[in-house]
Design a protein around this motif. Structure first.
Motif, PDB file in Angstrom:
ATOM      1  N   ALA A 135      47.070  51.384  40.702  1.00 55.17           N
ATOM      2  CA  ALA A 135      47.315  52.821  40.547  1.00 55.17           C
ATOM      3  C   ALA A 135      47.041  53.599  41.832  1.00 55.17           C
ATOM      4  N   ILE A 136      46.548  52.940  42.867  1.00 53.85           N
ATOM      5  CA  ILE A 136      46.169  53.646  44.083  1.00 53.85           C
ATOM      6  C   ILE A 136      47.342  53.823  45.037  1.00 53.85           C
ATOM      7  N   CYS A 137      48.090  52.785  45.266  1.00 54.58           N
ATOM      8  CA  CYS A 137      49.231  52.866  46.187  1.00 54.58           C
ATOM      9  C   CYS A 137      50.512  53.143  45.405  1.00 54.58           C
ATOM     10  N   PRO A 138      51.442  53.885  46.026  1.00 55.72           N
ATOM     11  CA  PRO A 138      52.718  54.150  45.352  1.00 55.72           C
ATOM     12  C   PRO A 138      53.587  52.884  45.302  1.00 55.72           C
ATOM     13  N   LEU A 139      54.678  52.962  44.584  1.00 57.22           N
ATOM     14  CA  LEU A 139      55.624  51.842  44.525  1.00 57.22           C
ATOM     15  C   LEU A 139      56.053  51.452  45.936  1.00 57.22           C
ATOM     16  N   HIS A 140      56.373  50.194  46.108  1.00 60.91           N
ATOM     17  CA  HIS A 140      56.801  49.613  47.385  1.00 60.91           C
ATOM     18  C   HIS A 140      55.656  49.507  48.391  1.00 60.91           C
ATOM     19  N   LYS A 141      54.404  49.664  47.938  1.00 55.41           N
ATOM     20  CA  LYS A 141      53.232  49.560  48.807  1.00 55.41           C
ATOM     21  C   LYS A 141      52.210  48.642  48.139  1.00 55.41           C
ATOM     22  N   PHE A 142      51.345  48.026  48.962  1.00 52.12           N
ATOM     23  CA  PHE A 142      50.232  47.236  48.430  1.00 52.12           C
ATOM     24  C   PHE A 142      48.945  47.666  49.115  1.00 52.12           C
ATOM     25  N   LEU A 143      47.850  47.354  48.466  1.00 52.86           N
ATOM     26  CA  LEU A 143      46.542  47.827  48.871  1.00 52.86           C
ATOM     27  C   LEU A 143      45.840  46.820  49.769  1.00 52.86           C
ATOM     28  N   ILE A 144      45.234  47.322  50.853  1.00 50.18           N
ATOM     29  CA  ILE A 144      44.345  46.521  51.693  1.00 50.18           C
ATOM     30  C   ILE A 144      43.016  47.256  51.753  1.00 50.18           C
ATOM     31  N   LEU A 145      41.955  46.576  51.327  1.00 50.04           N
ATOM     32  CA  LEU A 145      40.615  47.165  51.339  1.00 50.04           C
ATOM     33  C   LEU A 145      40.017  47.087  52.733  1.00 50.04           C
ATOM     34  N   LYS A 146      39.483  48.211  53.184  1.00 49.13           N
ATOM     35  CA  LYS A 146      38.742  48.227  54.443  1.00 49.13           C
ATOM     36  C   LYS A 146      37.246  48.121  54.149  1.00 49.13           C
ATOM     37  N   SER A 147      36.832  48.644  52.983  1.00 46.37           N
ATOM     38  CA  SER A 147      35.450  48.548  52.502  1.00 46.37           C
ATOM     39  C   SER A 147      35.502  48.752  50.993  1.00 46.37           C
ATOM     40  N   ALA A 148      34.361  48.842  50.347  1.00 47.02           N
ATOM     41  CA  ALA A 148      34.324  49.017  48.891  1.00 47.02           C
ATOM     42  C   ALA A 148      34.958  50.330  48.447  1.00 47.02           C
ATOM     43  N   THR A 149      34.982  51.332  49.339  1.00 46.02           N
ATOM     44  CA  THR A 149      35.544  52.633  48.965  1.00 46.02           C
ATOM     45  C   THR A 149      36.670  53.103  49.890  1.00 46.02           C
ATOM     46  N   GLU A 150      37.006  52.336  50.935  1.00 43.13           N
ATOM     47  CA  GLU A 150      38.080  52.713  51.863  1.00 43.13           C
ATOM     48  C   GLU A 150      39.212  51.700  51.771  1.00 43.13           C
ATOM     49  N   PHE A 151      40.444  52.216  51.839  1.00 39.71           N
ATOM     50  CA  PHE A 151      41.600  51.345  51.697  1.00 39.71           C
ATOM     51  C   PHE A 151      42.788  51.913  52.477  1.00 39.71           C
ATOM     52  N   GLU A 152      43.797  51.064  52.637  1.00 38.35           N
ATOM     53  CA  GLU A 152      45.071  51.474  53.238  1.00 38.35           C
ATOM     54  C   GLU A 152      46.184  50.930  52.361  1.00 38.35           C
ATOM     55  N   CYS A 156      55.483  46.843  51.086  1.00 39.64           N
ATOM     56  CA  CYS A 156      55.915  45.568  50.494  1.00 39.64           C
ATOM     57  C   CYS A 156      57.182  45.104  51.207  1.00 39.64           C
ATOM     58  N   HIS A 157      57.583  43.891  50.951  1.00 46.05           N
ATOM     59  CA  HIS A 157      58.895  43.413  51.400  1.00 46.05           C
ATOM     60  C   HIS A 157      59.949  44.312  50.739  1.00 46.05           C
ATOM     61  N   PRO A 158      61.050  44.633  51.394  1.00 48.12           N
ATOM     62  CA  PRO A 158      62.051  45.562  50.848  1.00 48.12           C
ATOM     63  C   PRO A 158      62.595  45.168  49.466  1.00 48.12           C
ATOM     64  N   SER A 159      62.553  43.896  49.102  1.00 50.06           N
ATOM     65  CA  SER A 159      63.087  43.494  47.799  1.00 50.06           C
ATOM     66  C   SER A 159      62.095  43.743  46.653  1.00 50.06           C
ATOM     67  N   CYS A 160      60.852  44.051  46.974  1.00 55.10           N
ATOM     68  CA  CYS A 160      59.808  44.208  45.942  1.00 55.10           C
ATOM     69  C   CYS A 160      59.639  45.663  45.514  1.00 55.10           C
ATOM     70  N   LEU A 161      59.407  45.873  44.222  1.00 55.58           N
ATOM     71  CA  LEU A 161      59.012  47.179  43.711  1.00 55.58           C
ATOM     72  C   LEU A 161      57.487  47.292  43.821  1.00 55.58           C
ATOM     73  N   THR A 162      56.781  46.250  43.382  1.00 56.80           N
ATOM     74  CA  THR A 162      55.336  46.154  43.545  1.00 56.80           C
ATOM     75  C   THR A 162      55.018  44.784  44.123  1.00 56.80           C
ATOM     76  N   CYS A 171      55.999  39.350  45.784  1.00 57.17           N
ATOM     77  CA  CYS A 171      56.425  40.395  44.856  1.00 57.17           C
ATOM     78  C   CYS A 171      55.735  40.207  43.506  1.00 57.17           C
ATOM     79  N   LEU A 172      55.424  41.324  42.873  1.00 55.20           N
ATOM     80  CA  LEU A 172      54.919  41.312  41.499  1.00 55.20           C
ATOM     81  C   LEU A 172      55.980  41.826  40.539  1.00 55.20           C
TER      82      LEU A 172
END
Length: 194
Positions: A135-152, A156-162, A171-172
């Protein structure tokens, strides 16, 4: 001592009067108007220690508690301490599990968390909420944690929705209706294939 009925050396009581100070405290050899916290009067009006789990009690068993020391809670005259993955439910008077996103909590909702299961959620200290990673990143994006409370959020690859990574095999779900999902990849359907 004037609170004693009888005393052995003028300072320590052997027995207590039946009025004003009828309760005998063996540890201090004194007569008191009531037994102090952590003790209860037995049949002979001697103040006996409560069970170690009780702050105050009416007997010496673990099921004779009247109050508890923090972090324990009173439930059916017993003091119970909930594990960190549970909270004390004041309605049922029992320990109830935290929300699946939480690893410790004060209630059933993801907004009652003290900490999150980092494989599933991100902790927002300002709201004490565990937000699901998806629920944190919009569609076509995935989450990378920088710390327990920080993320980027990364693309995603262009063919993926999630997705859970940038590769074409991470792809999910697929983004275009002509794509189908198989083993982490989104592929174009061939409408002319039999």
């Amino acid at each position: 001592d004037t609170s004693c009925l009888t005393c052995n050396d003028g300072a320590t009581c052997d027995s207590c009067p039946t009025t004003n100070t009828p309760f005998y405290l063996p540890t201090g050899k004194s007569c008191l108007p009531s037994c102090p916290n952590g003790t209860y009067p037995d049949a002979q009006l001697k103040c006996q220690p409560c069970h170690s789990s009780c702050a105050s009690c009416f007997g010496n068993s673990p099921s004779s508690c009247e109050s508890c020391s923090s972090p324990s809670h009173l439930s059916n005259n017993q003091c119970i301490t909930c594990p960190s993955s549970h909270f004390f439910n004041t309605t049922s008077k029992q320990c109830s599990p935290c929300n699946p996103l939480c690893t410790s909590c004060t209630g059933p909702s993801s907004s009652h968390c003290h900490s999150c299961d980092t494989s599933k959620a991100i902790y927002e200290p300002s709201t004490t909420t565990c937000k699901p990673k998806e629920a944190i990143c919009p569609l076509h994006k995935f989450l990378i944690l920088k710390s327990a409370t920080e993320f980027e959020c990364h693309d995603c690859h262009p063919s993926c929705l999630t997705c859970d990574g940038s590769g074409d095999d991470q792809c999910l779900s697929c983004g275009v209706e002509l794509h189908y999902y198989f083993l982490g990849r989104c592929s174009v359907c061939d409408r002319n294939a039999g």
